[in-house]
Design a protein around this motif. Sequence first.
Motif, PDB file in Angstrom:
ATOM      1  N   VAL A 179     -21.608  25.809  24.890  1.00  0.00           N
ATOM      2  CA  VAL A 179     -21.963  26.854  23.934  1.00  0.00           C
ATOM      3  C   VAL A 179     -22.895  26.301  22.866  1.00  0.00           C
ATOM      4  CG1 VAL A 179     -19.775  28.044  24.326  1.00  0.00           C
ATOM      5  CG2 VAL A 179     -19.949  26.409  22.452  1.00  0.00           C
ATOM      6  N   GLY A 180     -23.552  27.213  22.161  1.00  0.00           N
ATOM      7  CA  GLY A 180     -24.453  26.819  21.084  1.00  0.00           C
ATOM      8  C   GLY A 180     -25.507  27.880  20.867  1.00  0.00           C
ATOM      9  N   LYS A 181     -26.284  27.695  19.818  1.00  0.00           N
ATOM     10  CA  LYS A 181     -27.377  28.632  19.575  1.00  0.00           C
ATOM     11  C   LYS A 181     -28.517  28.359  20.559  1.00  0.00           C
ATOM     12  CE  LYS A 181     -29.053  25.835  15.643  1.00  0.00           C
ATOM     13  NZ  LYS A 181     -30.313  25.327  16.185  1.00  0.00           N
ATOM     14  N   PRO A 182     -29.511  29.229  20.643  1.00  0.00           N
ATOM     15  CA  PRO A 182     -30.577  29.049  21.634  1.00  0.00           C
ATOM     16  C   PRO A 182     -31.389  27.780  21.409  1.00  0.00           C
ATOM     17  CG  PRO A 182     -30.568  31.298  20.767  1.00  0.00           C
ATOM     18  CD  PRO A 182     -29.632  30.504  19.904  1.00  0.00           C
ATOM     19  N   ASN A 183     -31.872  27.234  22.521  1.00  0.00           N
ATOM     20  CA  ASN A 183     -32.867  26.160  22.514  1.00  0.00           C
ATOM     21  C   ASN A 183     -32.346  24.843  21.951  1.00  0.00           C
ATOM     22  OD1 ASN A 183     -35.447  25.828  23.566  1.00  0.00           O
ATOM     23  ND2 ASN A 183     -36.391  25.798  21.539  1.00  0.00           N
ATOM     24  N   VAL A 184     -31.048  24.585  22.103  1.00  0.00           N
ATOM     25  CA  VAL A 184     -30.504  23.295  21.667  1.00  0.00           C
ATOM     26  C   VAL A 184     -30.342  22.338  22.844  1.00  0.00           C
ATOM     27  CG1 VAL A 184     -29.327  24.197  19.633  1.00  0.00           C
ATOM     28  CG2 VAL A 184     -28.134  24.151  21.842  1.00  0.00           C
ATOM     29  N   GLY A 185     -30.574  22.836  24.067  1.00  0.00           N
ATOM     30  CA  GLY A 185     -30.521  21.961  25.236  1.00  0.00           C
ATOM     31  C   GLY A 185     -29.287  22.137  26.097  1.00  0.00           C
ATOM     32  N   LYS A 186     -28.637  23.321  26.065  1.00  0.00           N
ATOM     33  CA  LYS A 186     -27.434  23.528  26.871  1.00  0.00           C
ATOM     34  C   LYS A 186     -27.745  23.431  28.359  1.00  0.00           C
ATOM     35  CE  LYS A 186     -26.584  27.565  25.071  1.00  0.00           C
ATOM     36  NZ  LYS A 186     -27.784  27.577  24.173  1.00  0.00           N
ATOM     37  N   SER A 187     -28.775  24.139  28.792  1.00  0.00           N
ATOM     38  CA  SER A 187     -29.120  24.120  30.217  1.00  0.00           C
ATOM     39  C   SER A 187     -29.647  22.753  30.637  1.00  0.00           C
ATOM     40  CB  SER A 187     -30.163  25.204  30.517  1.00  0.00           C
ATOM     41  OG  SER A 187     -29.636  26.489  30.258  1.00  0.00           O
ATOM     42  N   SER A 188     -30.367  22.081  29.749  1.00  0.00           N
ATOM     43  CA  SER A 188     -30.860  20.728  30.059  1.00  0.00           C
ATOM     44  C   SER A 188     -29.699  19.768  30.247  1.00  0.00           C
ATOM     45  CB  SER A 188     -31.774  20.223  28.929  1.00  0.00           C
ATOM     46  OG  SER A 188     -32.932  21.019  28.816  1.00  0.00           O
ATOM     47  N   LEU A 189     -28.652  19.934  29.453  1.00  0.00           N
ATOM     48  CA  LEU A 189     -27.474  19.082  29.582  1.00  0.00           C
ATOM     49  C   LEU A 189     -26.798  19.320  30.931  1.00  0.00           C
ATOM     50  CD1 LEU A 189     -25.477  17.088  28.317  1.00  0.00           C
ATOM     51  CD2 LEU A 189     -24.290  19.046  27.298  1.00  0.00           C
ATOM     52  N   LEU A 190     -26.655  20.580  31.317  1.00  0.00           N
ATOM     53  CA  LEU A 190     -26.046  20.895  32.605  1.00  0.00           C
ATOM     54  C   LEU A 190     -26.863  20.292  33.748  1.00  0.00           C
ATOM     55  CD1 LEU A 190     -23.953  22.378  34.313  1.00  0.00           C
ATOM     56  CD2 LEU A 190     -25.342  24.437  34.128  1.00  0.00           C
ATOM     57  N   ASN A 191     -28.168  20.420  33.675  1.00  0.00           N
ATOM     58  CA  ASN A 191     -29.030  19.866  34.720  1.00  0.00           C
ATOM     59  C   ASN A 191     -28.975  18.345  34.748  1.00  0.00           C
ATOM     60  OD1 ASN A 191     -29.905  22.355  35.653  1.00  0.00           O
ATOM     61  ND2 ASN A 191     -31.649  22.446  34.264  1.00  0.00           N
ATOM     62  N   ALA A 192     -28.816  17.714  33.578  1.00  0.00           N
ATOM     63  CA  ALA A 192     -28.703  16.256  33.528  1.00  0.00           C
ATOM     64  C   ALA A 192     -27.437  15.794  34.236  1.00  0.00           C
ATOM     65  CB  ALA A 192     -28.701  15.778  32.069  1.00  0.00           C
ATOM     66  N   TRP A 193     -26.350  16.555  34.090  1.00  0.00           N
ATOM     67  CA  TRP A 193     -25.114  16.217  34.800  1.00  0.00           C
ATOM     68  C   TRP A 193     -25.288  16.390  36.308  1.00  0.00           C
ATOM     69  CZ3 TRP A 193     -21.800  19.518  30.987  1.00  0.00           C
ATOM     70  CH2 TRP A 193     -21.436  18.731  29.881  1.00  0.00           C
ATOM     71  N   LEU A 194     -25.921  17.482  36.698  1.00  0.00           N
ATOM     72  CA  LEU A 194     -26.039  17.804  38.119  1.00  0.00           C
ATOM     73  C   LEU A 194     -27.194  17.068  38.792  1.00  0.00           C
ATOM     74  CD1 LEU A 194     -25.494  21.666  37.918  1.00  0.00           C
ATOM     75  CD2 LEU A 194     -23.802  19.905  38.409  1.00  0.00           C
ATOM     76  N   LYS A 195     -28.116  16.531  37.968  1.00  0.00           N
ATOM     77  CA  LYS A 195     -29.301  15.821  38.469  1.00  0.00           C
ATOM     78  C   LYS A 195     -30.144  16.711  39.372  1.00  0.00           C
ATOM     79  CE  LYS A 195     -27.170  11.276  38.109  1.00  0.00           C
ATOM     80  NZ  LYS A 195     -26.742  10.037  38.794  1.00  0.00           N
ATOM     81  N   GLU A 196     -30.229  17.984  39.003  1.00  0.00           N
ATOM     82  CA  GLU A 196     -31.098  18.926  39.702  1.00  0.00           C
ATOM     83  C   GLU A 196     -31.423  20.068  38.750  1.00  0.00           C
ATOM     84  OE1 GLU A 196     -29.375  21.686  42.547  1.00  0.00           O
ATOM     85  OE2 GLU A 196     -27.423  20.788  42.207  1.00  0.00           O
ATOM     86  N   GLU A 197     -32.503  20.761  39.031  1.00  0.00           N
ATOM     87  CA  GLU A 197     -32.893  21.893  38.189  1.00  0.00           C
ATOM     88  C   GLU A 197     -32.083  23.113  38.606  1.00  0.00           C
ATOM     89  OE1 GLU A 197     -34.984  21.939  35.535  1.00  0.00           O
ATOM     90  OE2 GLU A 197     -34.924  19.773  35.740  1.00  0.00           O
ATOM     91  N   ARG A 198     -30.792  23.069  38.344  1.00  0.00           N
ATOM     92  CA  ARG A 198     -29.900  24.146  38.765  1.00  0.00           C
ATOM     93  C   ARG A 198     -30.042  25.361  37.849  1.00  0.00           C
ATOM     94  NH1 ARG A 198     -25.198  24.655  41.706  1.00  0.00           N
ATOM     95  NH2 ARG A 198     -24.829  26.884  41.896  1.00  0.00           N
ATOM     96  N   VAL A 199     -30.288  25.113  36.570  1.00  0.00           N
ATOM     97  CA  VAL A 199     -30.445  26.188  35.594  1.00  0.00           C
ATOM     98  C   VAL A 199     -31.870  26.147  35.067  1.00  0.00           C
ATOM     99  CG1 VAL A 199     -29.627  27.108  33.400  1.00  0.00           C
ATOM    100  CG2 VAL A 199     -28.019  26.057  34.964  1.00  0.00           C
ATOM    101  N   ILE A 200     -32.473  27.310  34.896  1.00  0.00           N
ATOM    102  CA  ILE A 200     -33.841  27.376  34.407  1.00  0.00           C
ATOM    103  C   ILE A 200     -33.934  26.772  33.012  1.00  0.00           C
ATOM    104  CG2 ILE A 200     -35.712  28.938  33.731  1.00  0.00           C
ATOM    105  CD1 ILE A 200     -34.638  30.900  35.824  1.00  0.00           C
ATOM    106  N   VAL A 201     -34.878  25.856  32.827  1.00  0.00           N
ATOM    107  CA  VAL A 201     -35.072  25.217  31.529  1.00  0.00           C
ATOM    108  C   VAL A 201     -36.532  25.392  31.131  1.00  0.00           C
ATOM    109  CG1 VAL A 201     -34.980  23.077  30.213  1.00  0.00           C
ATOM    110  CG2 VAL A 201     -33.293  23.505  31.984  1.00  0.00           C
ATOM    111  N   THR A 202     -36.781  26.111  30.044  1.00  0.00           N
ATOM    112  CA  THR A 202     -38.113  26.225  29.473  1.00  0.00           C
ATOM    113  C   THR A 202     -37.980  26.122  27.967  1.00  0.00           C
ATOM    114  OG1 THR A 202     -38.131  28.610  29.090  1.00  0.00           O
ATOM    115  CG2 THR A 202     -38.695  27.872  31.310  1.00  0.00           C
ATOM    116  N   GLU A 203     -39.093  26.101  27.278  1.00  0.00           N
ATOM    117  CA  GLU A 203     -39.062  26.044  25.820  1.00  0.00           C
ATOM    118  C   GLU A 203     -38.974  27.431  25.201  1.00  0.00           C
ATOM    119  OE1 GLU A 203     -42.293  23.732  24.429  1.00  0.00           O
ATOM    120  OE2 GLU A 203     -41.582  21.880  25.340  1.00  0.00           O
ATOM    121  N   VAL A 204     -38.784  28.447  26.031  1.00  0.00           N
ATOM    122  CA  VAL A 204     -38.635  29.810  25.535  1.00  0.00           C
ATOM    123  C   VAL A 204     -37.166  30.025  25.170  1.00  0.00           C
ATOM    124  CG1 VAL A 204     -38.904  32.247  26.068  1.00  0.00           C
ATOM    125  CG2 VAL A 204     -40.484  30.574  27.059  1.00  0.00           C
ATOM    126  N   PRO A 205     -36.839  30.253  23.877  1.00  0.00           N
ATOM    127  CA  PRO A 205     -35.436  30.482  23.507  1.00  0.00           C
ATOM    128  C   PRO A 205     -34.884  31.700  24.231  1.00  0.00           C
ATOM    129  CG  PRO A 205     -36.791  30.116  21.548  1.00  0.00           C
ATOM    130  CD  PRO A 205     -37.740  30.286  22.708  1.00  0.00           C
TER     131      PRO A 205
END
Length: 439
Positions: A179-205
């Motif tokens: 959880v968290g406010k937008p654009n703090v890196g939640k999806s990037s953290l999930l992808n770092a754990w999974l080591k794949e682009e499982r969740v869309i990550v862009t700089e668009v909040p």
Amino acid sequence: MFTVGILGRPNVGKSTLFNRFAGKRIAITDDMPGVTRDRLEHICEWGLKKFKLYDTAGFDLKDDIIKKEMQQQFYSAVDEVDLCLLMADAKEGLHPLDEIVADMLRKKGKKTILVLNKVDNPDLEMAVTDFYKLGFDKIFCISATHGRNIDELLDEITSLIPDVEEGIVDNDRIRLAIVGKPNVGKSSLLNAWLKEERVIVTEVPGTTRDSVNVNFEFNDVKYTLIDTAGIRKKSVMFKDKIEKYGYFRGMDTIVESDICIAVIDATQGILDRDIKVIAEANRANRPVVLVFNKWDLVENPGEYSRQLRRDVQDKLKFLYNPQIVFVSAQTGKNVYRIFKSVEIVYEEYSKRVQTSKLNEVLQLAQQLHQPPVVKNKRLKFFYMTQVGIRPPEFVVFVNYPEAVHFSYERFILNLIRQKFGFDGVPLQIHFRQKGDRGE
């Protein structure tokens, strides 16, 4: 586990069918194309068989960055699933994108069932002859909204699942809501754990709109990771119907989780919006692990980490000795250390204290701070017991439950923490009349 993917162009009812199979509203549904952006998954059970169901972003050929990311999600899902449900809109008729997706699945040799949605009555089944040119053996005419022919479709799906199939038992998984406010890196953290682009990550909040569930295992511990939509001010989110759905879905996810991973932008520090998101988790009696992301962008990390710890004590006083981790999802620094903190918190969250020891604390409380007089009689506490875990819950039996002041309640809880810990975990305490066991 046997996997099934719902595929097709945008706005044909994929998310509605996903929710129908799941038996509850998980995916956001709306008439606006492109609402589903990330791949969602859910374990479905029909008869004596289970399968993992994927809801995917609609296949589109537009060029903007979000659409390209959604296409990549689509391709990944096609590669992973055992069975494809190619979904089309029977009312609109055969669409060029339907033919493109069908051709793609045929070239990949994927087992496919053609599902024609929005067939609300038998008369409409006569108007779907154009779809036979796609060349699929199995065609099901359904209404995902009204549930028409859904049982028959599920029967067909489960008939294709091998009889010897090991199912996943979700009850033994720790559910982590990110959880968290937008654009703090939640999806990037999930992808770092999974080591794949499982969740869309862009700089668009606000890229993530749904809560995305992923099963994951680390150090022999099973988790369900749930990436939630970034929570902004209600006055902003409620202007957009889709964001409003995402907000309430995020709140549901917090309640359904075991532990919340609160992601904070380390370069910004703890802001009011961070505090409100964390407070929502605390009000739901869910433990919170504080994760300061983007640590690779921080100067003087030693001094700054000490400052942030002081800020936690000052701004998040309602948390009791929370676990704090400094990470960089971008570089991978410390991202797996989060799970060590989760293990510590989960052990505290699952702790049970003997009744005899709790009553020693209750007696100590009355010795240290004599209860007040109420209605010419002194408030008397008889005994205390723990009635639940995850979250830990206590009941105190007393002669006048309604007269217990919140300050004395807090005093007892603080003594419980001093004696037994429960670090990072919200505690619940209830006061009842002696003889009343809540029946």
